[in-house]
Design an enzyme around this catalytic site. Structure first.
Site, PDB file in Angstrom:
ATOM      1  N   LYS A  73       0.815  -1.203   0.000  1.00 41.16           N
ATOM      2  CA  LYS A  73       0.000   0.000   0.000  1.00 41.16           C
ATOM      3  C   LYS A  73       0.853   1.258   0.000  1.00 41.16           C
ATOM      4  CE  LYS A  73      -3.254  -2.232   3.167  1.00 41.16           C
ATOM      5  NZ  LYS A  73      -3.741  -2.172   4.581  1.00 41.16           N
ATOM      6  N   GLY A  74       2.123   1.121   0.352  1.00 39.29           N
ATOM      7  CA  GLY A  74       2.966   2.277   0.668  1.00 39.29           C
ATOM      8  C   GLY A  74       3.104   3.336  -0.408  1.00 39.29           C
TER       9      GLY A  74
ATOM     10  N   GLU B 143       7.366   2.524  -6.271  1.00 40.53           N
ATOM     11  CA  GLU B 143       7.511   1.947  -4.926  1.00 40.53           C
ATOM     12  C   GLU B 143       7.826   3.056  -3.925  1.00 40.53           C
ATOM     13  OE1 GLU B 143       6.901  -0.031  -2.796  1.00 40.53           O
ATOM     14  OE2 GLU B 143       8.347  -1.642  -2.508  1.00 40.53           O
ATOM     15  N   ASP B 144       7.444   2.853  -2.679  1.00 44.86           N
ATOM     16  CA  ASP B 144       7.750   3.859  -1.660  1.00 44.86           C
ATOM     17  C   ASP B 144       9.214   3.788  -1.226  1.00 44.86           C
ATOM     18  OD1 ASP B 144       7.431   1.385  -0.381  1.00 44.86           O
ATOM     19  OD2 ASP B 144       6.150   2.146   1.215  1.00 44.86           O
TER      20      ASP B 144
ATOM     21  N   ASP C  22      14.572  -1.165   0.362  1.00 44.43           N
ATOM     22  CA  ASP C  22      15.329  -1.389   1.601  1.00 44.43           C
ATOM     23  C   ASP C  22      16.361  -2.495   1.327  1.00 44.43           C
ATOM     24  OD1 ASP C  22      16.075  -1.593   4.273  1.00 44.43           O
ATOM     25  OD2 ASP C  22      14.168  -2.364   4.969  1.00 44.43           O
TER      26      ASP C  22
ATOM     27  N   LYS D 231      16.961   3.114   0.997  1.00 47.60           N
ATOM     28  CA  LYS D 231      17.854   2.836   2.139  1.00 47.60           C
ATOM     29  C   LYS D 231      19.007   2.005   1.600  1.00 47.60           C
ATOM     30  CE  LYS D 231      14.519   2.521   5.907  1.00 47.60           C
ATOM     31  NZ  LYS D 231      13.966   1.615   6.928  1.00 47.60           N
TER      32      LYS D 231
ATOM     33  N   PHE E  17      13.917   3.651  10.496  1.00 47.18           N
ATOM     34  CA  PHE E  17      12.560   3.410  10.022  1.00 47.18           C
ATOM     35  C   PHE E  17      11.822   4.736   9.871  1.00 47.18           C
ATOM     36  CE2 PHE E  17       8.360   1.582   9.636  1.00 47.18           C
ATOM     37  CZ  PHE E  17       8.636   0.439   8.901  1.00 47.18           C
ATOM     38  N   VAL E  18      11.154   4.894   8.731  1.00 42.91           N
ATOM     39  CA  VAL E  18      10.404   6.123   8.483  1.00 42.91           C
ATOM     40  C   VAL E  18       8.927   5.809   8.260  1.00 42.91           C
ATOM     41  CG1 VAL E  18      12.379   7.352   7.509  1.00 42.91           C
ATOM     42  CG2 VAL E  18      10.861   6.061   5.985  1.00 42.91           C
TER      43      VAL E  18
ATOM     44  N   ASP F  97       4.032   3.271   6.488  1.00 41.34           N
ATOM     45  CA  ASP F  97       3.362   2.982   7.750  1.00 41.34           C
ATOM     46  C   ASP F  97       4.251   2.247   8.737  1.00 41.34           C
ATOM     47  OD1 ASP F  97       3.443   0.496   6.232  1.00 41.34           O
ATOM     48  OD2 ASP F  97       2.117  -0.297   7.776  1.00 41.34           O
TER      49      ASP F  97
ATOM     50  N   ARG G  51       0.142   6.481   7.849  1.00 38.93           N
ATOM     51  CA  ARG G  51       0.141   6.668   6.389  1.00 38.93           C
ATOM     52  C   ARG G  51      -0.344   8.061   6.011  1.00 38.93           C
ATOM     53  NH1 ARG G  51       1.166   1.755   3.922  1.00 38.93           N
ATOM     54  NH2 ARG G  51       0.282  -0.105   4.899  1.00 38.93           N
TER      55      ARG G  51
HETATM   56  P1  XMP Z   1      12.782  -4.740   1.089  1.00 43.59           P
HETATM   57  O1  XMP Z   1      13.617  -5.006   2.305  1.00 43.59           O
HETATM   58  O2  XMP Z   1      12.228  -5.980   0.499  1.00 43.59           O
HETATM   59  O3  XMP Z   1      11.568  -3.962   1.678  1.00 43.59           O
HETATM   60  O4  XMP Z   1      13.503  -3.860   0.084  1.00 43.59           O
HETATM   61  C1  XMP Z   1      10.907  -3.040   0.964  1.00 43.59           C
HETATM   62  C2  XMP Z   1       9.575  -2.771   1.619  1.00 43.59           C
HETATM   63  O5  XMP Z   1       9.727  -2.601   3.034  1.00 43.59           O
HETATM   64  C3  XMP Z   1       9.012  -1.486   3.456  1.00 43.59           C
HETATM   65  N1  XMP Z   1       9.907  -0.651   4.258  1.00 43.59           N
HETATM   66  C4  XMP Z   1       9.494   0.343   5.027  1.00 43.59           C
HETATM   67  N2  XMP Z   1       8.248   0.784   5.277  1.00 43.59           N
HETATM   68  N3  XMP Z   1       9.153   2.450   6.677  1.00 43.59           N
HETATM   69  C5  XMP Z   1       8.095   1.862   6.101  1.00 43.59           C
HETATM   70  O6  XMP Z   1       6.993   2.309   6.328  1.00 43.59           O
HETATM   71  C6  XMP Z   1      10.436   2.045   6.487  1.00 43.59           C
HETATM   72  O7  XMP Z   1      11.374   2.641   7.034  1.00 43.59           O
HETATM   73  C7  XMP Z   1      10.605   0.923   5.609  1.00 43.59           C
HETATM   74  N4  XMP Z   1      11.704   0.277   5.172  1.00 43.59           N
HETATM   75  C8  XMP Z   1      11.227  -0.694   4.351  1.00 43.59           C
HETATM   76  C9  XMP Z   1       8.546  -0.753   2.223  1.00 43.59           C
HETATM   77  O8  XMP Z   1       7.157  -0.788   2.176  1.00 43.59           O
HETATM   78  C10 XMP Z   1       9.059  -1.486   1.048  1.00 43.59           C
HETATM   79  O9  XMP Z   1       8.045  -1.812   0.143  1.00 43.59           O
HETATM   80 MG    MG Z   2       6.094  -1.247   0.145  1.00 43.48          MG
END
Ligand code: XMP
Ligand code: MG
Length: 175
Positions: free
Chosen positions: A41-42, A97-98, A101, A129, A150-151, A157, A163
């Site tokens: 949903k991000g 994508e939001d 990570d 990140k 974490f943001v 969220d 959100r």
């Molecule tokens: P990966 O590790 O697979 O994860 O790259 C990506 C997803 O993890 C979520 N994500 C976060 N969501 N705050 C959030 O609200 C954060 O700091 C954070 N870090 C990772 C994100 O939704 C992404 O799709």
């Molecule tokens: Mg996401």
């Protein structure tokens, strides 16, 4: 309380970044009728702001992936809960994508989308990140690189909360 979280990016800074990304995307996609594929949903607020700055024909679709299961740490397993409705074959796909990570989520998705034989496949992410990456992921259009904290906000969220914050904030665990 939401208001106690430390602000990382204000709504004005986000708006400027989204405008810059929209300019880049416009010059690359103006005549391509792309499918803008949001990862729920991000990305929903980011995508909504982004596409309103794109003044050319495009389509919107969404995919639901989950890797976080209401925690702040990736469990390393990704699942696709709902697949896109459009036929992607021969289409220009822009994934929105939001946050990238570890890269596991996007690596999984890109692999699946490639198998659908799109004409092109690119990624737009608001936040990166990069220090957390486990699998390389190429981000074609990037808003900001952020530290390993974490943001929340602007669509992102923690356990479905925050959100609706208009800016992006660090989540302080003791708040
Ligand atoms: P990966 O590790 O697979 O994860 O790259 C990506 C997803 O993890 C979520 N994500 C976060 N969501 N705050 C959030 O609200 C954060 O700091 C954070 N870090 C990772 C994100 O939704 C992404 O799709
Ligand atoms: Mg996401």
């Amino acid at each position: 309380m939401m208001t106690k979280l430390e602000v990382l990016f204000t709504r004005n800074e986000i708006e400027a970044a989204v405008r810059r990304l929209a300019d880049e995307i416009s010059s690359d996609y103006r005549d391509k009728n792309p499918i803008v594929l949001g990862v729920l949903k991000g990305s929903f607020i980011f995508l909504a702001d982004l596409i309103r700055l794109l003044d050319f024909p495009l389509e919107v679709d969404f995919v639901t992936l989950s890797s976080y299961k209401e925690q702040t740490e990736s469990c390393g397993e990704v699942s696709m809960d709902r697949c896109f409705t459009s036929d992607l074959k021969g289409r220009h796909i822009l994934v929105v994508e939001d946050i990238v990570d570890t890269g596991l989520t996007l690596h999984f998705l890109i692999d699946h989308l490639r198998a659908e034989s799109p004409a092109s496949l690119r990624l737009c992410a608001l936040l990166d990140k990069s220090s957390r990456r486990k699998i390389p992921v190429h981000i074609d259009y990037l808003g900001f690189t952020i530290p390993d904290r974490f943001v929340v906000g602007y669509g992102t969220d923690c356990a479905e909360k925050y959100r609706n914050l208009p800016d992006i904030r660090y989540l302080e665990k003791n708040v």
